[in-house]
Design a protein around this motif. Structure first.
Motif, short mmCIF file in Angstrom:
data_model
loop_
_atom_site.label_atom_id
_atom_site.label_comp_id
_atom_site.label_asym_id
_atom_site.label_seq_id
_atom_site.Cartn_x
_atom_site.Cartn_y
_atom_site.Cartn_z
N ARG A 28 0.88 -1.13 -0.06
CA ARG A 28 -0.08 0.04 -0.02
C ARG A 28 0.95 1.32 0.10
NH1 ARG A 28 -2.77 -3.89 -0.45
NH2 ARG A 28 -4.81 -4.41 0.46
N VAL A 29 0.26 2.45 -0.30
CA VAL A 29 0.85 3.72 -0.27
C VAL A 29 0.35 4.70 0.46
CG1 VAL A 29 1.67 3.08 -2.69
CG2 VAL A 29 -0.19 4.40 -2.34
N ILE A 30 1.07 5.55 1.00
CA ILE A 30 0.59 6.78 1.75
C ILE A 30 0.11 7.99 0.67
CG2 ILE A 30 1.22 8.54 3.69
CD1 ILE A 30 2.85 6.55 4.64
N VAL A 31 -0.86 8.50 0.58
CA VAL A 31 -1.13 9.74 -0.07
C VAL A 31 -1.26 10.80 0.83
CG1 VAL A 31 -2.83 10.71 -1.48
CG2 VAL A 31 -2.53 8.15 -1.62
N VAL A 32 -0.41 11.79 0.47
CA VAL A 32 -0.38 13.07 1.34
C VAL A 32 -1.11 14.05 0.61
CG1 VAL A 32 1.35 14.64 2.31
CG2 VAL A 32 2.05 12.57 2.21
N THR A 37 0.63 20.20 6.41
CA THR A 37 0.32 19.60 7.41
C THR A 37 0.44 18.19 7.74
OG1 THR A 37 -1.79 19.54 6.42
CG2 THR A 37 -1.59 21.39 7.67
N ARG A 38 0.77 17.72 6.50
CA ARG A 38 1.04 16.29 6.29
C ARG A 38 -0.14 15.26 6.68
NH1 ARG A 38 7.26 14.95 8.09
NH2 ARG A 38 8.08 16.40 6.51
N ASP A 39 -1.27 15.99 6.27
CA ASP A 39 -2.45 15.26 6.17
C ASP A 39 -2.56 14.34 5.38
OD1 ASP A 39 -5.35 14.82 6.86
OD2 ASP A 39 -5.92 16.39 5.50
N CYS A 40 -2.51 13.02 5.65
CA CYS A 40 -2.30 11.77 4.83
C CYS A 40 -3.28 10.59 5.17
CB CYS A 40 -1.06 11.45 4.55
SG CYS A 40 -0.21 11.17 6.33
N VAL A 41 -3.43 9.83 4.17
CA VAL A 41 -4.18 8.47 4.45
C VAL A 41 -3.11 7.35 3.91
CG1 VAL A 41 -6.42 9.77 4.34
CG2 VAL A 41 -5.30 8.77 1.95
N LEU A 42 -3.37 6.30 4.37
CA LEU A 42 -3.00 5.02 3.94
C LEU A 42 -4.19 3.79 4.00
CD1 LEU A 42 -0.63 2.92 3.70
CD2 LEU A 42 -0.21 3.03 6.06
N PHE A 69 -3.42 11.81 -8.84
CA PHE A 69 -4.02 13.05 -8.91
C PHE A 69 -3.04 14.00 -8.88
CE2 PHE A 69 -7.17 9.95 -7.50
CZ PHE A 69 -8.22 10.31 -8.69
N GLU A 70 -3.22 15.13 -9.68
CA GLU A 70 -2.38 16.11 -9.37
C GLU A 70 -2.61 16.98 -8.02
OE1 GLU A 70 -2.03 20.75 -11.67
OE2 GLU A 70 -2.72 18.96 -12.74
N GLY A 71 -1.16 17.32 -7.67
CA GLY A 71 -1.25 18.16 -6.23
C GLY A 71 -0.96 16.94 -5.11
N LEU A 72 -1.22 15.73 -5.25
CA LEU A 72 -1.04 14.79 -4.16
C LEU A 72 0.47 14.19 -4.45
CD1 LEU A 72 -4.55 12.93 -4.23
CD2 LEU A 72 -3.85 14.92 -2.82
N ARG A 73 0.81 13.90 -3.13
CA ARG A 73 2.23 13.17 -2.89
C ARG A 73 2.17 11.84 -2.43
NH1 ARG A 73 5.82 17.72 -0.05
NH2 ARG A 73 7.34 16.22 -0.70
N TYR A 74 2.75 11.02 -3.26
CA TYR A 74 2.85 9.42 -2.98
C TYR A 74 4.07 8.91 -2.39
CZ TYR A 74 -1.23 10.00 -5.74
OH TYR A 74 -2.88 10.42 -6.38
N TYR A 75 3.92 8.22 -1.17
CA TYR A 75 4.94 7.45 -0.54
C TYR A 75 4.91 6.36 -0.44
CZ TYR A 75 6.36 12.24 0.95
OH TYR A 75 6.74 13.47 0.97
#
Length: 107
Positions: A28-32, A37-42, A69-75
């Motif tokens: 799975r990946v983390i979506v920021v 604010t590092r508001d993110c979901v996993l 999606f544009e503007g989101l960061r993935y980890y």
């Protein structure tokens, strides 16, 4: 890889941290949504405190997701993160169920 500094993050919620390691280890990946604010979901759940230690200790790294999606960061998990997760999850599972429950309730 990020090296922990003298002000490295601490793990505030061990249960969330272990759950995050398990999900990341399953691919799975983390979506920021908000980098400031590092508001993110996993895996559909909001991460309250696990992102910072995962990131600061080099267990996850940002990657380019052209299908995202544009503007989101993935980890996603790094190689070192996978090794760490394997060890941490094995130690966690070796604990008695009531010890794991007590640790989750304490946080």
């Amino acid at each position: 890889m990020t090296t922990p500094s003298s002000t490295a993050s601490i793990i505030l919620n061990l249960g969330e941290f272990i759950d995050a390691l398990a999900a990341l280890r399953r691919g799975r990946v983390i979506v920021v949504m908000d980098a400031e604010t590092r508001d993110c979901v996993l895996d559909g759940a909001r991460l309250m405190s696990a992102f910072r230690p995962l990131h600061d200790y080099g267990l996850i790294a940002e990657y380019d997701n052209p299908a995202g999606f544009e503007g989101l960061r993935y980890y996603r998990m790094t190689g070192i993160g996978k090794q760490f997760a394997d060890n941490a999850l094995a130690v966690w599972q070796a604990r008695a169920w009531h010890e794991r429950l007590a640790m989750r309730l304490r946080c």
